[in-house]
Each structure stands twice: as C-alpha cells, then as structure tokens.
Design an enzyme around this catalytic site. Structure first.
Site, PDB file in Angstrom:
ATOM      1  N   SER A 188      11.699 -59.046   9.891  1.00 18.68           N
ATOM      2  CA  SER A 188      10.508 -58.460   9.270  1.00 18.68           C
ATOM      3  C   SER A 188      10.715 -56.981   9.011  1.00 18.68           C
ATOM      4  CB  SER A 188       9.323 -58.655  10.224  1.00 18.68           C
ATOM      5  OG  SER A 188       8.230 -57.875   9.820  1.00 18.68           O
ATOM      6  N   TYR A 243       5.428 -58.909  19.285  1.00 13.52           N
ATOM      7  CA  TYR A 243       5.879 -59.674  18.115  1.00 13.52           C
ATOM      8  C   TYR A 243       6.995 -58.915  17.395  1.00 13.52           C
ATOM      9  CZ  TYR A 243       6.197 -60.883  13.228  1.00 13.52           C
ATOM     10  OH  TYR A 243       6.702 -61.163  11.988  1.00 13.52           O
ATOM     11  N   LYS A 290      11.451 -59.549  16.862  1.00  9.67           N
ATOM     12  CA  LYS A 290      12.295 -59.514  15.655  1.00  9.67           C
ATOM     13  C   LYS A 290      13.489 -58.580  15.883  1.00  9.67           C
ATOM     14  CE  LYS A 290       9.908 -62.493  13.467  1.00  9.67           C
ATOM     15  NZ  LYS A 290      10.457 -63.857  13.415  1.00  9.67           N
TER      16      LYS A 290
HETATM   17  C1  UD1 Z   1       1.315 -57.927   9.403  1.00  7.11           C
HETATM   18  C2  UD1 Z   1       1.883 -57.534  10.721  1.00  7.11           C
HETATM   19  C3  UD1 Z   1       3.377 -57.586  10.633  1.00  7.11           C
HETATM   20  C4  UD1 Z   1       3.808 -59.002  10.283  1.00  7.11           C
HETATM   21  C5  UD1 Z   1       3.136 -59.445   9.008  1.00  7.11           C
HETATM   22  C6  UD1 Z   1       3.367 -60.934   8.812  1.00  7.11           C
HETATM   23  C7  UD1 Z   1       0.260 -56.020  11.779  1.00  7.11           C
HETATM   24  C8  UD1 Z   1      -0.031 -54.654  12.189  1.00  7.11           C
HETATM   25  N1  UD1 Z   1       1.403 -56.215  11.094  1.00  7.11           N
HETATM   26  O1  UD1 Z   1       1.796 -57.020   8.404  1.00  7.11           O
HETATM   27  O2  UD1 Z   1       3.963 -57.202  11.846  1.00  7.11           O
HETATM   28  O3  UD1 Z   1       5.202 -59.063  10.115  1.00  7.11           O
HETATM   29  O4  UD1 Z   1       1.719 -59.242   9.078  1.00  7.11           O
HETATM   30  O5  UD1 Z   1       2.811 -61.350   7.620  1.00  7.11           O
HETATM   31  O6  UD1 Z   1      -0.496 -56.937  12.023  1.00  7.11           O
HETATM   32  N2  UD1 Z   1      -5.856 -55.401   5.640  1.00  7.11           N
HETATM   33  C9  UD1 Z   1      -7.196 -55.113   5.409  1.00  7.11           C
HETATM   34  N3  UD1 Z   1      -8.119 -56.051   5.748  1.00  7.11           N
HETATM   35  C10 UD1 Z   1      -7.791 -57.249   6.313  1.00  7.11           C
HETATM   36  C11 UD1 Z   1      -6.418 -57.539   6.545  1.00  7.11           C
HETATM   37  C12 UD1 Z   1      -5.485 -56.590   6.198  1.00  7.11           C
HETATM   38  O7  UD1 Z   1      -7.530 -54.045   4.909  1.00  7.11           O
HETATM   39  O8  UD1 Z   1      -8.687 -58.056   6.611  1.00  7.11           O
HETATM   40  C13 UD1 Z   1      -4.846 -54.419   5.247  1.00  7.11           C
HETATM   41  C14 UD1 Z   1      -3.971 -53.929   6.400  1.00  7.11           C
HETATM   42  O9  UD1 Z   1      -4.562 -52.836   7.029  1.00  7.11           O
HETATM   43  C15 UD1 Z   1      -2.684 -53.590   5.678  1.00  7.11           C
HETATM   44  C16 UD1 Z   1      -2.641 -54.580   4.505  1.00  7.11           C
HETATM   45  O10 UD1 Z   1      -3.976 -55.033   4.342  1.00  7.11           O
HETATM   46  O11 UD1 Z   1      -2.734 -52.310   5.162  1.00  7.11           O
HETATM   47  C17 UD1 Z   1      -1.748 -55.770   4.766  1.00  7.11           C
HETATM   48  O12 UD1 Z   1      -2.094 -56.355   6.009  1.00  7.11           O
HETATM   49  P1  UD1 Z   1      -1.448 -57.702   6.535  1.00  7.11           P
HETATM   50  O13 UD1 Z   1      -1.550 -58.733   5.498  1.00  7.11           O
HETATM   51  O14 UD1 Z   1      -2.040 -57.995   7.879  1.00  7.11           O
HETATM   52  O15 UD1 Z   1       0.091 -57.361   6.673  1.00  7.11           O
HETATM   53  P2  UD1 Z   1       0.821 -56.195   7.520  1.00  7.11           P
HETATM   54  O16 UD1 Z   1      -0.119 -55.466   8.367  1.00  7.11           O
HETATM   55  O17 UD1 Z   1       1.625 -55.401   6.563  1.00  7.11           O
END
Ligand code: UD1
Length: 336
Positions: free
Chosen positions: A125, A150, A154
């Site tokens: 990742s 997690y 990795k």
């Molecule tokens: C997350 C994990 C990462 C993992 C990946 C797997 C965390 C901190 N990181 O990545 O370790 O490898 O998923 O797919 O959990 N967001 C919102 N609202 C929401 C959900 C997300 O604003 O309800 C934002 C988050 O703050 C982020 C972006 O959307 O900026 C992407 O989030 P997400 O899809 O959870 O991915 P990552 O955080 O990049």
C-alpha cells in the site's frame, strides 16, 4: 497453462484480478475464508469469463490446512491478497492484524520454500510512505514509521519477503496500491464493504443510494487548493491488470532484482471535493455532504509517480476517473 493461486480471490481487488488472470490464459485457484467476501462472487466471476476457478474455503491461519493444500496442489505462482484492511480496527486489535496479515504470510512463504514455488506478488500500500515529503511519490521516497498496525503489516510484510528472497529461490513483487475504486464493466463484481464503509467511494455511493444519510468530508483545512485531502484514485480493473503484468514479469524472468516494488496509481491526485463533484457530474445526481473535522491518521496528499511501473512493468492506466465513478454507482445500484 500456468496455475496461479490467488489468496483473497473473492475480495474486491482479488476478484477483479482473477478475471484478468483468466482472460490472460492463467488457470486460477482461489483461497478465501469469506471473512470479507461472499461465495456468490465465484459464480459472478465465472459469468464474466466463462471459466471456472477452483475454490478452497481455507483460513490461512490454519497451518495444517495450508500445508495440506500445498501438498495436494501444484502451483506456479501466488498472488497474495488475503489480509485484514480496516485501519481503525487494526488499532483496536493489533494482534489479530499481526496474526492474520503477518502470520499467514510466513506460512505461505514457508510452503513456497518447501514446494519450490518461485513467483510471489504481494498486496502492499502507498500507506508505507506516510506523508511523503515530495509529490508525486516515487519508489525512492522513504518508508515512514507506520501510523497503524494495518500499515505496519504492509511494511513488515515487504521486509519479510525481501529477506526471504535473499536466501531462497524466490522472486517477488510488491505492488504499492494507491486508492482502488470502481467496479468491473459487467457490474457483476465490485466492492462489498462490511458494515459502515470507511473508504470514500463506498461511502459516497451508499449516501447516493440513501443507505447513509450524509457524507462527512473529513477536514477542509488541509494545505491543498480547496482544503480537502488529495488521493490518487485508480480504477480497480487497471489495478488488477498491474497484477497480471507483474506476474508475467516474474514468469518470464524479466525482473531486475529478486524483490521489486512498484507504485500503482494513476499519477493524478484528486481532492475529496473534486471527487464529490466528479461523482455528481458523472452520474447526474446530487450528494448530501457536510464538512467535518479531520480523521486521525489521514495524510494531506498522496499520488503516485508512475514512471517506474510504466517503464518496468509496461503498464499504464486505461480507464478514467469518470468511468470509475460511473461503474461504482452502477455497482451500488445493482446491490439494492
Ligand atoms: C485508507 C487507509 C489506508 C488503506 C486504504 C485502503 C486510513 C487512514 N487509510 O486510505 O491505510 O490502505 O484506505 O483502501 O484509513 N474521506 C472522507 N469521508 C469519508 C471517507 C473518507 O472525507 O467518509 C476522505 C479521507 O479523509 C481521505 C479520502 O477521503 O482524504 C480517502 O479516504 P479513504 O477512501 O478512506 O482512503 P485513504 O484514507 O487514502
């Protein structure tokens, strides 16, 4: 026909990879314990490819069963997806994560050693980079101390594989995924999040479908043009194809080192607000969302430098963000 074992082959990325492997002419065997997937995915894969994958419901923590499997099956290569992936849960249950993600990796590598299986692809990742000092993120960017168990699994996983390749007759590639989204064009397979989705796209599609009332945008005070965090969202079918490319590299001995790693992303960053707008535009609907506080552990921005993967694996994305967001919505609608 080369026989490829895909662990976690009924999961989100696993199932799409099985399709690509079968379409490329590989004979696929799936191991999955159905902890975060459904049995019907197997039939749906067959509907897409008209090929049946052999399936074993094995929990890889069960060393005895794993041994039996390898004693009774001949395998040419392994793509190892099976792992737990909920960041928050890993903080609550670190030992479960180390057992499930690290313990099982060790078992598989031991079997590879004992049965002289030479080719291994590992799901890593971009989380290994933490907040990289420079963007886009190249593979030279240092691995940062992990924020969650997690993420740590990795990093440790990559180290275990590197050490193993040094002394055993084994070649491996770790693919460091950015953010996989979307669904297969057929809309027969896609993401099936357990409970309340933690990731952005399934949360968006469930909000659009009325399953969730409102999407929370986690922070608009980041140091980015619109204040929301930036990620590199890659279509899962493109990501799946990176696995076949990596496998073919190993099978044809084109790898330059015994252990290699590649970033797999599009090279383009999108903010949360850009994703919301793109989703609304692609699917001609309005999303109910509000801005809330930052989520702990989130980085400001991460997107891939894709030069290494393009040059070495001869792989590039073929699908657009719009296609990914359309397919994600079609998939969500198909679930209702
Ligand atoms: C997350 C994990 C990462 C993992 C990946 C797997 C965390 C901190 N990181 O990545 O370790 O490898 O998923 O797919 O959990 N967001 C919102 N609202 C929401 C959900 C997300 O604003 O309800 C934002 C988050 O703050 C982020 C972006 O959307 O900026 C992407 O989030 P997400 O899809 O959870 O991915 P990552 O955080 O990049």
């Amino acid at each position: 026909m080369k026989k490829i074992l895909v662990t976690g082959g009924l999961g989100f990325i696993g199932s799409h990879t099985v399709v690509e492997l079968q379409n490329t002419g590989f004979d696929v065997i799936i191991i999955d314990n159905l902890s975060n997937s459904k049995m019907e995915v197997l039939d749906n894969i067959e509907q897409i490819t008209s090929k049946k994958a052999a399936f074993f419901n094995i929990d890889l923590r069960n060393k005895k069963e794993v041994k039996h499997f390898f004693n009774t099956n001949t395998i040419d290569g392994i793509i190892h997806f099976a792992a737990s992936k909920a960041v928050g849960e890993s903080v609550e249950k670190p030992l479960d994560y180390y057992e499930n993600n690290i313990g099982t990796l060790v078992y598989i590598l031991q079997e590879m050693r004992d049965h002289k299986i030479d080719h291994f692809i590992f799901s890593s990742s971009c989380t290994v980079y933490g907040q990289a000092a420079e963007l886009p993120i190249t593979e030279k960017s240092p691995v940062k101390p992990a924020i969650s168990p997690y993420g740590n699994t990795k990093q440790i996983g990559e180290e275990i594989i590197r050490d193993t390749c040094k002394v055993h007759n084994m070649n491996a590639i770790a693919l460091r995924y950015f953010n996989p989204i979307g669904a297969h064009d057929s809309i027969k397979i896609g993401e099936l999040p357990l409970g309340v989705p933690q990731n952005l796209i399934p949360y968006i599609t469930q909000t659009a479908a009325g399953i969730r009332e409102q999407l929370s945008v986690f922070g608009n005070d980041y140091d980015t043009p619109d204040g929301t965090a930036i990620r590199d969202y890659i279509h899962v079918v493109d990501l799946a194809k990176a696995h076949t490319a990596a496998l073919q590299r190993l099978l044809s001995n084109e790898n330059k080192e015994k252990f290699e790693y590649f970033n797999v992303g599009t090279g383009k960053g999108s903010s949360v607000l850009e994703i919301i707008n793109a989703f609304e535009h692609a699917n001609n609907l309005k999303l109910n969302y509000k801005i809330t506080t930052r989520r702990e552990g989130d980085v400001t921005a991460a997107y891939a430098d894709t030069n290494k993967v393009a040059n070495e694996l001869n792989w590039k994305t073929e699908k657009t963000l719009e296609e990914a967001l359309k397919s994600a919505w079609e998939w969500q609608k198909s679930l209702i």
